[in-house]
Write an enzyme that holds these catalytic residues in place. Structure first.
Site, mmCIF file in Angstrom:
data_model
loop_
_atom_site.group_PDB
_atom_site.id
_atom_site.type_symbol
_atom_site.label_atom_id
_atom_site.label_comp_id
_atom_site.label_asym_id
_atom_site.label_seq_id
_atom_site.Cartn_x
_atom_site.Cartn_y
_atom_site.Cartn_z
ATOM 1 N N HIS A 148 0.843 -1.206 0.000
ATOM 2 C CA HIS A 148 0.000 0.000 0.000
ATOM 3 C C HIS A 148 0.874 1.252 0.000
ATOM 4 O O HIS A 148 0.646 2.184 -0.794
ATOM 5 C CB HIS A 148 -0.900 -0.038 1.237
ATOM 6 C CG HIS A 148 -1.655 1.232 1.483
ATOM 7 N ND1 HIS A 148 -2.993 1.376 1.170
ATOM 8 C CD2 HIS A 148 -1.277 2.429 2.025
ATOM 9 C CE1 HIS A 148 -3.388 2.593 1.504
ATOM 10 N NE2 HIS A 148 -2.365 3.251 2.028
ATOM 11 N N GLU A 149 1.874 1.294 0.861
ATOM 12 C CA GLU A 149 2.726 2.488 0.947
ATOM 13 C C GLU A 149 3.560 2.678 -0.316
ATOM 14 O O GLU A 149 3.751 3.807 -0.784
ATOM 15 C CB GLU A 149 3.628 2.397 2.180
ATOM 16 C CG GLU A 149 2.877 2.396 3.504
ATOM 17 C CD GLU A 149 1.938 3.583 3.645
ATOM 18 O OE1 GLU A 149 2.250 4.658 3.113
ATOM 19 O OE2 GLU A 149 0.882 3.426 4.280
ATOM 20 N N HIS A 170 1.584 4.402 -2.943
ATOM 21 C CA HIS A 170 1.604 5.859 -2.783
ATOM 22 C C HIS A 170 2.859 6.451 -3.424
ATOM 23 O O HIS A 170 2.807 7.489 -4.090
ATOM 24 C CB HIS A 170 1.585 6.228 -1.301
ATOM 25 C CG HIS A 170 0.236 6.172 -0.665
ATOM 26 N ND1 HIS A 170 -0.881 6.752 -1.228
ATOM 27 C CD2 HIS A 170 -0.182 5.626 0.516
ATOM 28 C CE1 HIS A 170 -1.919 6.559 -0.431
ATOM 29 N NE2 HIS A 170 -1.525 5.869 0.621
ATOM 30 N N GLU A 205 -6.447 6.994 -0.600
ATOM 31 C CA GLU A 205 -6.371 5.757 0.170
ATOM 32 C C GLU A 205 -7.058 4.606 -0.554
ATOM 33 O O GLU A 205 -6.543 3.485 -0.583
ATOM 34 C CB GLU A 205 -6.977 5.959 1.560
ATOM 35 C CG GLU A 205 -6.183 6.894 2.454
ATOM 36 C CD GLU A 205 -4.732 6.485 2.586
ATOM 37 O OE1 GLU A 205 -4.449 5.272 2.716
ATOM 38 O OE2 GLU A 205 -3.857 7.376 2.547
#
Length: 296
Positions: free
Chosen positions: A135-136, A139, A207
């Protein structure tokens, strides 16, 4: 995988233009000379925010850099995912706090950093940690972190400008005829609200996108759903302290770092509801997907 950095570059540019206009507008309330200084200040702050936004977030979390020997599991996972994505590997940091969370920061993939708290490293199993790091990294590779870091830095500066305007209205008055104390007072009151709106505007949709991209990168949406469920429960037990410098960086975290019942947790609710994110991830996995007992 396909990454989508171009739209976020445009959003970052628009944020910087808005930021500059706000600084100049506040300067104009104090007169022509102050407005000229505000223009110079806006130029300087834009440069500072662009090149130092990562340092602001890492400093707020008291994060320390780690290498492969210090964090072998975290390092191995990030290296594997970066290789899979055919993208640069970011610098790794750990923040020594029991609050379970993680965030990415930096102006581009080559200058990025990913930070995990000790709380999240102790709470999650390796499969869940891999999902969080995916997930990070999403980003990072979508360049979400640039617009997020700029928004966080903007929020800090806007809050400082609001405080300046408040003290000016209290002590500066209208002695030289060049200022409007009522307008200055309005800036001092509306500044923190504007800072919050900026954080909200750039955070929630990111998100959902990072959840999807991260799940595609790891191929394991259920692991991310399980991690989010654990993080949400963990934050209720061990939230970050409700300090302004942490609130300014809250939108960078994978989940809202403040306890939901606290006033600041509601005021700075920069993330979509965890239940909605989990539902989307479970839908990605499909209705017939086996739910691993170690996750659920």
């Amino acid at each position: 995988m396909t990454w989508h950095p171009h739209a976020n570059r445009a959003k970052t540019f628009l944020l910087l233009v808005l930021f500059s206009g706000l600084i100049v507008g506040v300067g104009a309330l104090f007169g022509r000379n102050i407005m000229f200084l505000a223009v110079l200040f806006a130029i300087g702050m834009n440069a500072y925010v662009y090149f130092n936004s990562d340092k602001l977030a890492l400093r707020a979390m008291h994060a320390q850099p780690v290498n492969e020997m210090q964090a072998p599991v975290m390092y191995k996972i990030v290296r594997e995912l970066a290789t899979t994505a055919r993208q640069p590997m970011p610098r790794l940091y750990i923040s020594d706090t029991a609050a379970p969370n993680a965030f990415a920061t930096g102006r581009n993939p080559r200058n990025a950093a990913v930070c995990c708290t000790t709380g999240i490293l102790q709470m999650l199993n390796e499969r869940e940690l891999r999902a969080v790091l995916g997930h990070e990294l999403s980003h990072v590779y979508n360049r979400d972190i640039l617009i997020s870091c700029v928004a966080g830095a903007m929020a800090s500066v806007i809050t400082a400008l609001a405080n300046l305007a408040f003290f000016a209205s209290m002590f500066g008055g209208n002695r030289d005829g060049g200022t409007n104390p009522l307008a200055i007072l309005l800036v001092s009151l509306l500044g923190p609200i504007a800072a919050t709106v900026i954080r909200l505007a750039v955070s929630r949709s990111r998100e959902y996108q990072a959840d999807q991209s991260g799940a595609e990168l790891t191929g394991d949406p259920l692991a991310l759903a399980s991690a989010l469920r654990k993080i949400s429960a963990g934050v209720e037990r061990a939230p970050l302290p409700p300090e302004p410098q942490l609130a300014d960086q809250a939108h960078l975290m994978i989940a809202n770092p403040f306890r939901s019942g606290e006033k600041i947790g509601k005021l700075f609710a920069t993330h979509p509801p965890i239940a909605d994110r989990i539902a989307r991830l479970e839908a990605m996995a499909g209705p017939d997907t086996y739910r691993h007992p170690g996750l659920y």
